[in-house]
Design an enzyme around this catalytic site. Sequence first.
Site, PDB file in Angstrom:
ATOM      1  N   PRO A  59       1.276  -1.111   0.255  1.00 26.90           N
ATOM      2  CA  PRO A  59      -0.012   0.276   0.257  1.00 26.90           C
ATOM      3  C   PRO A  59       1.238   0.904   0.342  1.00 26.90           C
ATOM      4  O   PRO A  59       1.770   1.242   0.652  1.00 26.90           O
ATOM      5  CB  PRO A  59      -0.961  -0.164   0.806  1.00 26.90           C
ATOM      6  N   MET A  60       1.067   2.630  -0.960  1.00 27.98           N
ATOM      7  CA  MET A  60       1.432   3.816  -1.095  1.00 27.98           C
ATOM      8  C   MET A  60       0.631   5.000  -1.592  1.00 27.98           C
ATOM      9  O   MET A  60      -0.011   4.780  -2.108  1.00 27.98           O
ATOM     10  CB  MET A  60       2.500   3.414  -2.272  1.00 27.98           C
TER      11      MET A  60
ATOM     12  N   GLN B  15      -7.047  -2.142   3.233  1.00 26.44           N
ATOM     13  CA  GLN B  15      -6.500  -1.406   4.284  1.00 26.44           C
ATOM     14  C   GLN B  15      -6.844  -0.036   5.136  1.00 26.44           C
ATOM     15  O   GLN B  15      -7.382   0.326   4.518  1.00 26.44           O
ATOM     16  CB  GLN B  15      -4.447  -0.721   4.307  1.00 26.44           C
TER      17      GLN B  15
ATOM     18  N   CYS C 294       2.782   3.555   8.572  1.00 24.89           N
ATOM     19  CA  CYS C 294       3.238   5.284   7.520  1.00 24.89           C
ATOM     20  C   CYS C 294       3.645   5.699   8.125  1.00 24.89           C
ATOM     21  O   CYS C 294       2.838   6.066   9.184  1.00 24.89           O
ATOM     22  CB  CYS C 294       1.587   4.942   6.766  1.00 24.89           C
TER      23      CYS C 294
ATOM     24  N   LYS D  92       0.875  -4.060   9.329  1.00 23.04           N
ATOM     25  CA  LYS D  92       1.437  -4.026   9.012  1.00 23.04           C
ATOM     26  C   LYS D  92       2.784  -3.004   9.618  1.00 23.04           C
ATOM     27  O   LYS D  92       1.925  -1.897   9.936  1.00 23.04           O
ATOM     28  CB  LYS D  92       2.110  -3.311   7.025  1.00 23.04           C
TER      29      LYS D  92
ATOM     30  N   ASN E  64       9.859  -6.318   3.751  1.00 26.26           N
ATOM     31  CA  ASN E  64       9.469  -5.591   2.654  1.00 26.26           C
ATOM     32  C   ASN E  64      10.445  -4.365   2.998  1.00 26.26           C
ATOM     33  O   ASN E  64      11.178  -3.918   4.184  1.00 26.26           O
ATOM     34  CB  ASN E  64       7.954  -4.903   2.974  1.00 26.26           C
ATOM     35  N   GLY E  65      10.908  -3.549   1.872  1.00 21.79           N
ATOM     36  CA  GLY E  65      11.948  -2.499   2.037  1.00 21.79           C
ATOM     37  C   GLY E  65      13.652  -2.773   1.192  1.00 21.79           C
ATOM     38  O   GLY E  65      14.172  -3.890   1.388  1.00 21.79           O
ATOM     39  N   GLU E  66      14.076  -2.003   0.147  1.00 18.44           N
ATOM     40  CA  GLU E  66      15.014  -2.008  -0.238  1.00 18.44           C
ATOM     41  C   GLU E  66      15.349  -3.362  -1.179  1.00 18.44           C
ATOM     42  O   GLU E  66      16.074  -3.753  -1.415  1.00 18.44           O
ATOM     43  CB  GLU E  66      16.246  -2.093   0.507  1.00 18.44           C
TER      44      GLU E  66
ATOM     45  N   GLY F 230       7.136  -1.642  -2.608  1.00 14.83           N
ATOM     46  CA  GLY F 230       6.145  -1.288  -2.596  1.00 14.83           C
ATOM     47  C   GLY F 230       6.780   0.180  -3.915  1.00 14.83           C
ATOM     48  O   GLY F 230       7.134  -0.042  -5.062  1.00 14.83           O
TER      49      GLY F 230
END
Length: 312
Positions: A7-8, A68, A98, A139, A200-202, A224
């Site tokens: 989700p962004m 979400q 967030c 999340k 999640n991440g990079e 993302g």
Amino acid sequence: MRVILAPMEGVLDSLVRELLSEVNDYDLCITEFLRVVDQLLPAKSFYRLCPELHNQSRTQSGTLVRIQLLGQYPEWLAENAARAVALGSYGVDLNCGCPSKLVNGSGGGATLLKDPELIYQGAKAMRAAVPAHLPVTVKIRLGWDSGDRQFEIADAVQQAGATELAVHGRTKEDGYQAERINWQAIGEIRQRLTIPVIANGEIWDYQSAQECMKVTGCDAVMLGRGALNVPNLSRVVKYNEPRMPWLEVVKLLQKYVQLEKQGDTGLYHVARIKQWLGYLRKEYTEATDLFGEIRALKNSKDIALAIQRINR
């Protein structure tokens, strides 16, 4: 492996989900958050956020979509979670990560990381409100300004009865600094819990996805920003396919402009087209030239003409 579209907020709306699901192999998409305060939101709010509800909570390409929620009041999270699944959402997700100052200032998102008990109460209330056969997921980040409470936070999610947990491997204060990513911490959380953990991440390509899974031990990743930089990233990550050629990206942009024009020709969507090009510039040098050409344009029609000229 499973690959999930993150989700962004302000980026991955239903139109982008539709386009990306056409050219990818995502196992699940999570919507932008629906802000919950102190009321049961009307059905139209859910349909506006997630028009896929009209299609059994799937994109036209068949990818599952989950709504979400963002909020801090357990009773209202529960009421709205129940409505989300009653309208057809494939489960519900709770946003506890967030980092937006605006969101945090109103007590939502990453602010909850300061109070694991509140995360527990919120997730527990949602779990109780949602039928047992449907997922309730959460999340998080590793913490607010440190990872000192990461296990307490993760334990709260599991003890609340959540189905699985997605962990962004940075704290709120870390923002998106690449050097602050901590996959090892995600792995420690995965080892501690019995519910599945999503990393999640990079994750930008096949190699980083493989390294992330090796370090964390996770068999699921969430994409993302990289999913906008490389439009077919799930296929790159899953199957080691090459990134989408630029002219194929152009075709996606052409379709995106048309979809946006059908929905809203206002400045909001013009800004989103430019925003996506901003992400594409990080991987495609050609996108920089196109961005320079359309930067001053104010309507979708002019932008569409500029994009169409690329193939001529």
